[in-house]
Design a protein around this motif. Structure first.
Motif, PDB file in Angstrom:
ATOM      1  N   GLN A  30       2.418  18.833 -24.918  1.00 30.59           N
ATOM      2  CA  GLN A  30       2.270  18.767 -26.563  1.00 30.59           C
ATOM      3  C   GLN A  30       3.331  17.617 -26.943  1.00 30.59           C
ATOM      4  OE1 GLN A  30       4.506  19.255 -29.107  1.00 30.59           O
ATOM      5  NE2 GLN A  30       3.280  19.451 -30.799  1.00 30.59           N
ATOM      6  N   VAL A  38       0.655  16.132 -30.918  1.00 29.80           N
ATOM      7  CA  VAL A  38      -0.323  16.848 -31.923  1.00 29.80           C
ATOM      8  C   VAL A  38       0.238  18.106 -32.400  1.00 29.80           C
ATOM      9  CG1 VAL A  38      -2.755  17.792 -32.075  1.00 29.80           C
ATOM     10  CG2 VAL A  38      -2.296  16.041 -30.679  1.00 29.80           C
ATOM     11  N   THR A  39       0.056  18.297 -33.856  1.00 26.44           N
ATOM     12  CA  THR A  39       0.661  19.218 -34.545  1.00 26.44           C
ATOM     13  C   THR A  39      -0.098  20.610 -33.765  1.00 26.44           C
ATOM     14  OG1 THR A  39       0.140  18.177 -36.561  1.00 26.44           O
ATOM     15  CG2 THR A  39       0.431  20.538 -36.780  1.00 26.44           C
ATOM     16  N   THR A  40       1.011  21.685 -33.528  1.00 32.77           N
ATOM     17  CA  THR A  40       0.511  22.772 -32.479  1.00 32.77           C
ATOM     18  C   THR A  40       0.929  24.237 -33.399  1.00 32.77           C
ATOM     19  OG1 THR A  40       0.478  21.354 -30.733  1.00 32.77           O
ATOM     20  CG2 THR A  40       0.377  23.912 -30.425  1.00 32.77           C
ATOM     21  N   LEU A  79      -9.967  21.286 -35.867  1.00 37.44           N
ATOM     22  CA  LEU A  79      -8.848  21.851 -35.398  1.00 37.44           C
ATOM     23  C   LEU A  79      -9.702  22.295 -33.938  1.00 37.44           C
ATOM     24  CD1 LEU A  79      -7.611  24.179 -38.069  1.00 37.44           C
ATOM     25  CD2 LEU A  79      -6.805  21.889 -37.394  1.00 37.44           C
ATOM     26  N   MET A  87      -4.050  13.656 -36.358  1.00 35.83           N
ATOM     27  CA  MET A  87      -3.239  14.800 -36.436  1.00 35.83           C
ATOM     28  C   MET A  87      -2.869  14.976 -38.124  1.00 35.83           C
ATOM     29  SD  MET A  87      -0.256  13.945 -34.202  1.00 35.83           S
ATOM     30  CE  MET A  87       0.019  11.972 -34.429  1.00 35.83           C
ATOM     31  N   ASP A 140       3.498  17.347 -39.651  1.00 37.28           N
ATOM     32  CA  ASP A 140       2.631  16.539 -38.719  1.00 37.28           C
ATOM     33  C   ASP A 140       3.151  16.499 -37.213  1.00 37.28           C
ATOM     34  OD1 ASP A 140       0.591  14.958 -37.590  1.00 37.28           O
ATOM     35  OD2 ASP A 140       1.008  13.497 -39.048  1.00 37.28           O
ATOM     36  N   ASP A 172      -7.017  17.542 -35.047  1.00 34.59           N
ATOM     37  CA  ASP A 172      -5.940  17.333 -36.044  1.00 34.59           C
ATOM     38  C   ASP A 172      -4.928  18.156 -35.667  1.00 34.59           C
ATOM     39  OD1 ASP A 172      -6.911  15.255 -37.467  1.00 34.59           O
ATOM     40  OD2 ASP A 172      -8.013  16.560 -38.581  1.00 34.59           O
ATOM     41  N   ALA A 173      -5.135  19.309 -34.925  1.00 32.82           N
ATOM     42  CA  ALA A 173      -4.180  20.366 -34.550  1.00 32.82           C
ATOM     43  C   ALA A 173      -4.688  21.253 -33.456  1.00 32.82           C
ATOM     44  CB  ALA A 173      -3.732  21.076 -35.806  1.00 32.82           C
TER      45      ALA A 173
END
Ligand SMILES: Nc1ncnc2c1ncn2[C@@H]1O[C@H](COP(=O)(O)OP(=O)(O)OP(=O)(O)O)[C@@H](O)[C@H]1O
Ligand SMILES: [Mg+2]
Length: 422
Positions: A181, A186-188, A78, A1, A29, A154-155
């Motif tokens: 989510q 996870v960063t979205t 990503l 992340m 994050d 990571d996203a």
């Protein structure tokens, strides 16, 4: 992340016109950030620059602590889901989901485990052996999502992933995405121009207009404390009404009648302007005949001729046309066009209690909650009545609720019993 940090990002295509213009935006994050705005405002372009599918003309893009401006898409780790997601028709659901893992040469037993975990999360387990042609629209959408989340990216980046689905399915998928989510944390970044998705899905919403960032905040902040006319008109459905008004002391003369301002701060905010735009949300009107005496005194009562009514069961919409000076009318028409709105701007829309007996053609009294009205500068569009104390309180409240939600999520995850290896 990882966090995504955009500083002064510009994108010019061949013709030199900036599709994205000096956008600075921090996605924290684990945060769920929504990008919203009318068609052509640069949402997809911005998303594609995050993923690396589009070159950045100038500015700095960071993912975690790495500057990625010149990093190839594959090296950014990503995952992206497109509006027109394509599944491989000749591959099973299992293999469609497994695809990115096969590409990355992940060992077979690990592919098996990760695909099955993902399928379980998306309730696709029983369909793993099917081909996409034998799935419903919603199931296909979930397979596309599965393919994105099966990698430990990571996203996640979503570009209007639900826009091909019918309304009911959209609603279902919306709830699923939200749950997913929060669960994965996870960063979205999620692009949409759907009001409901923008208001319900994200921790924060970023509003874009012609490539420029207008405001970033929690859905509540955007709704209650918009920075300008554009955000005020874009967020909320039906849109906020904007009436031209001539200030005189503590009074505002509008085409619907005179409104008295009880709040001195609002009076002061007008300064020496000879005309302002009053913003009133449809829900801040009521049928005056249903309002108690005490409440009546706490707002203003205006008279209006109702043109059309729409009874929706839980609400009654009444449409009230009014006269406006030509320059104001023109300004409002431009705004309406820019907002992709079909709402006529020299017509107020009021949302009343469904028990109201108001009919089309009636001359009626409407009560206005003057404590909630906004005042805008007609030329700059700036909200003159934005309350910074209220903004700070809303931000603190949304941080606290996000933290509580994450904490609940962590406990929930810990409570899942470990899987017995045998
Ligand atoms: N490859 C390209 N070449 C030239 N101009 C482009 C290109 N792609 C996009 N644009 C222009 O850049 C602007 C932003 O486009 P973008 O696709 O990012 O908008 P959007 O907000 O995603 O719109 P929509 O909601 O319709 O998907 C538009 O004016 C568009 O015409
Ligand atoms: Mg787009």
């Amino acid at each position: 992340m990882a966090a995504i940090t955009m500083s002064d990002i510009v994108k010019r295509y061949g013709d030199g016109f900036p599709a994205v213009n000096r956008v600075s935006l921090d996605v924290q994050d684990g945060e769920f950030m929504i990008l919203v705005g009318p068609s052509g405002c640069g949402k997809s372009t911005l998303l594609r620059m995050i993923v690396g599918l589009e070159d950045i003309t100038s500015g700095e893009m960071r993912i975690g602590d790495r500057i990625v401006n010149t990093v190839a898409p594959r090296q950014r780790n990503l995952s992206m889901v497109f509006q027109n997601y394509a599944l491989y028709p000749h591959l099973t659901v299992f293999e469609n989901i497994a695809f990115p893992l096969r590409l990355a040469k992940v060992p077979g037993d690990e592919v098996d485990r990760r695909v099955r975990d993902t399928a379980a999360l998306l309730e696709l387990t029983e369909h793993l052996d099917r081909k996409p042609a034998h799935l419903s629209g919603g199931q296909r959408q979930r397979v596309a999502m599965g393919r994105a989340i099966v990698r430990q990216a990571d996203a996640f980046l979503f570009d209007e992933p639900l826009s091909n689905l019918d309304a009911k399915l959209r609603g279902q998928m919306r709830t699923e995405i939200s749950r997913l989510q929060r669960r994965l944390g996870v960063t979205t970044v999620y692009v949409t121009h759907d009001q409901t998705e923008a208001m319900t899905l994200g921790d924060r919403v970023a509003v874009l207009r012609k490539g420029e960032l207008q405001q970033v905040g929690s859905p509540r902040e955007l709704y209650e404390q918009p920075e300008n006319l554009f955000v005020a008109g874009f967020i909320g459905s039906p849109s906020m009404n904007f009436l031209p008004a001539t200030p005189s002391g503590t009074e505002l003369r509008t085409p619907l009648g005179t409104l008295r301002l009880d709040d001195q701060r609002k009076v002061d905010a007008i300064g020496d302007r000879r005309i302002v735009l009053v913003g009133i949300r449809p829900a801040d009107f009521e049928d005056a005949s249903l309002v108690s005496h005490g409440k009546r005194a706490r707002g203003a009562v205006v008279r209006a001729r109702v043109d059309v009514t729409e009874w929706l069961g839980n609400e009654l919409y009444a449409y009230v046309p009014y006269e406006a000076p030509e320059d104001v009318a023109m300004r409002l028409r431009d705004l309406s066009r820019e907002l992709d709105s079909d709402q006529l701007r020299t017509q107020a829309v009021v949302a009343l209690d469904p028990s109201s007996r108001i009919h089309a053609g009636d001359d009626v009294e409407l009560w206005v909650n003057t404590a909630r009205l906004h005042l805008f500068d007609p030329s700059s569009g700036l909200n003159l009545t934005r309350d910074e104390d209220a903004v700070a309180a809303l931000a603190a409240q949304s941080d606290a609720s996000r933290e509580a939600q994450r904490a609940a999520q962590r406990t929930e995850t810990q409570e899942v019993p470990p899987i017995d290896p045998d």
